[in-house]
Write an enzyme that holds these catalytic residues in place. Structure first.
Site, PDB file in Angstrom:
ATOM      1  CB  SER A 123      -0.911   0.019   1.235  1.00  0.00           C
ATOM      2  OG  SER A 123      -0.140   0.011   2.421  1.00  0.00           O
ATOM      3  CG  HIS A 144      -3.499  -1.384  -2.366  1.00  0.00           C
ATOM      4  ND1 HIS A 144      -3.887  -0.073  -2.193  1.00  0.00           N
ATOM      5  CD2 HIS A 144      -3.382  -1.905  -1.115  1.00  0.00           C
ATOM      6  CE1 HIS A 144      -3.995   0.185  -0.903  1.00  0.00           C
ATOM      7  NE2 HIS A 144      -3.696  -0.910  -0.229  1.00  0.00           N
ATOM      8  CD  GLU A 156      -5.374   2.253  -4.857  1.00  0.00           C
ATOM      9  OE1 GLU A 156      -5.734   3.438  -4.838  1.00  0.00           O
ATOM     10  OE2 GLU A 156      -4.442   1.808  -4.145  1.00  0.00           O
ATOM     11  CG  ASN A 194      -3.487   5.128   1.114  1.00  0.00           C
ATOM     12  OD1 ASN A 194      -4.445   5.381   1.825  1.00  0.00           O
ATOM     13  ND2 ASN A 194      -2.903   3.946   1.115  1.00  0.00           N
TER      14      ASN A 194
END
Length: 514
Positions: A123, A144, A156, A194
């Site tokens: 991540s 991910h 992802e 993120n």
């Protein structure tokens, strides 16, 4: 479609919570799954834990007894990496350490066939770096998943600098075949979610640091006016203050201390004090022993709020107001006021639109500019009809009667009202603007498509709208102008609108960007 056939074997390395979740997803998609962990006996224990979760699905009627038996038969603990030789896909979910991941993939490359797809669930680490020591780096892709993997739909699919188009296509199609919602992105710090989610936390922390509102009030405004599923402070407590702060710091450092990603000193102090959130019993909020894990500060259950959100006392609404100009993203308000029985008279005017309260005090939508005295600002809402709370902020020196009139006006629409400090952009408006800015910048840099970014933020972190959808709804011009005003107030670069956002705003106004 290039998804792996169901007869293909999938291996998962790392038998922790995430590895078990990925193994469960692959099992329920029909694959034979090999589960490996370096710790002796952990793979067997993890396989038993997965079987137990599947058994609970049967008890809930979400999985047939026959399907359970077949799935358990396909789940095989593997004691060594040599046992993974026949896998068509290996997904790594081990500790977030670059050297450890590189060593693992080097070991795997010596075991599996050249046609085996390798995937890392990292991540925070660069996929390019994870693949950097491989003989065939083109077959390694980021895959991910979000925790818990069996429940959260987003995956992802991250292309490193050397990742082949075939590897990305296979990973993407396989994730889709597993019932997930995959999005493609390039290997950039934070990937999509993120990276773009940082302002959701950062702007809330900034409002708190400027003492404009307490955490419970910020959370309530973003939930009940902005439409977010959780407020940022309660979400940071759920994630873990140490984890959330580490992600922010990692992205900030990866972008060479870009001010748009600057960490919060208030959060650093919270981590240093050991107040890590739910897991430590206290973070921004307290979590007494025995309180319900899902209880929200200020919401029922056994946990009572230490500090409930600020909600204004009942006030008398004015019987009439004057609409001067266009309220922009708040242009639905005059109609709602008329529905509630308040007379709205209209007058033409240039400049920012406003509702003139009795006595002539203007009530204006937050636009990033300081409110000229006398005046009152109100915050952006996802939908002014369905919002259950609105924040208002009086400028210095405004008479208390005007504040009460503004409060009463929104209460007449059935809203709770939070009176907060007058900070430029208030709470929802500045948060949404920063989310839209980072999303537009990511599109311009080809991190991901606009569609995939909006999908990722809706499906990965349950935003009510994708940032670019939201930007289009309220107009890129409004977002750009708000950020430019914030930048003038705080010229650090944090709020400077990106080139792509300015281009979109210019296009709305018919201006050709130079």
């Amino acid at each position: 479609m290039s998804a792996l056939d169901r007869t293909s074997t999938v291996a998962v390395v790392g038998a922790g919570t995430m590895g078990q979740g990925i193994a469960q997803v692959a099992l329920l998609a029909g694959h034979r799954v090999l589960l490996h962990d370096a710790a002796p006996g952990r793979a067997q224990a993890a396989a038993e834990a997965v079987a137990g979760r599947l058994d609970r699905l049967v008890a809930k009627g979400r999985l047939g007894a026959g399907d359970l038996k077949d799935a358990v038969a396909r789940l095989v603990p593997a004691e060594g990496t040599a046992d993974l030789a026949g896998a068509s896909l290996v997904v790594e979910a081990v500790v977030e350490d670059l050297a450890a991941k590189q060593a693992l993939f080097a070991e795997l490359e010596a075991v599996v066939g050249d046609g085996c797809l390798l995937a890392t669930n990292t991540s925070s680490l660069p996929v390019t770096a994870v693949a950097g020591t491989l003989r065939l780096p083109g077959r390694l892709v980021g895959l991910h998943f979000f925790n818990p993997a069996p429940l959260l739909p987003l995956v992802e699919v991250v292309a490193g600098a050397a990742t082949s188009a075939e590897a990305v296509a296979t990973a993407y199609d396989t994730a889709a075949a597993w019932g997930k919602t995959p999005v493609r992105c390039t290997d950039t710090p934070g990937f999509v979610v993120n990276r773009i989610a940082r302002p959701f936390y950062a702007e809330a922390l900034r409002v708190y640091e400027e003492r404009a509102a307490d955490p419970a009030t910020v959370d309530a405004v973003l939930r009940e006016s902005g439409g977010f599923a959780m407020g940022p402070f309660e979400l940071m407590d759920l994630i873990g203050q140490d984890v959330n702060e580490a992600v922010t710091r990692s992205v900030w450092e990866a972008f060479f201390h870009d001010p748009k990603f600057t960490p919060s000193l208030a959060q650093r102090r919270l981590v240093e004090s050991g107040r890590l959130g739910r897991k430590s019993g206290r973070g921004w909020f307290g979590y007494p022993q025995g309180s319900q894990g899902g209880a929200r500060p200020g919401r029922g259950g056994v946990q009572k709020p230490e500090f409930p959100p600020h909600t204004a006392a009942p006030a008398v609404a004015p019987t009439s107001v004057v609409l001067r100009g266009d309220l922009g993203p708040a242009r639905a308000l005059p109609g709602l006021l008329r529905e509630s029985g308040i007379e709205v008279r209209e007058t033409a005017a240039d400049g920012p639109g406003a509702l003139l309260l009795p006595g002539g005090v203007p009530l204006r939508l937050a636009d990033g500019h300081p409110m000229p005295a006398p005046g009152v600002r109100f915050d952006l809402a996802l939908d002014y009809r369905t919002a259950t709370r609105v924040a208002v902020a009086p400028c210095d020196g405004v008479h208390a009667d005007a504040v009460e009139q503004a409060v009463g006006l929104f209460q007449a629409l059935g809203k709770d009202v939070s009176v907060v400090g007058e900070v430029p952009g208030l709470i929802v408006a500045r948060t949404v603007a920063m989310l839209a800015d980072l999303a537009a910048d990511a599109v311009a840099r080809q991190v991901a498509s606009a569609r995939d970014i909006d999908t990722a933020m809706r499906r990965g972190v349950s935003y009510p709208l994708g940032p670019l959808e939201w930007c289009e709804r309220i107009s890129a011009t409004y977002v750009r102008d708000l950020l430019e005003a914030l930048h003038r107030d705080s010229p650090t670069g944090r709020y400077a609108p990106c080139r792509e956002l300015r281009r979109r705003a210019d296009a709305e106004g018919g201006v050709v960007s130079s």
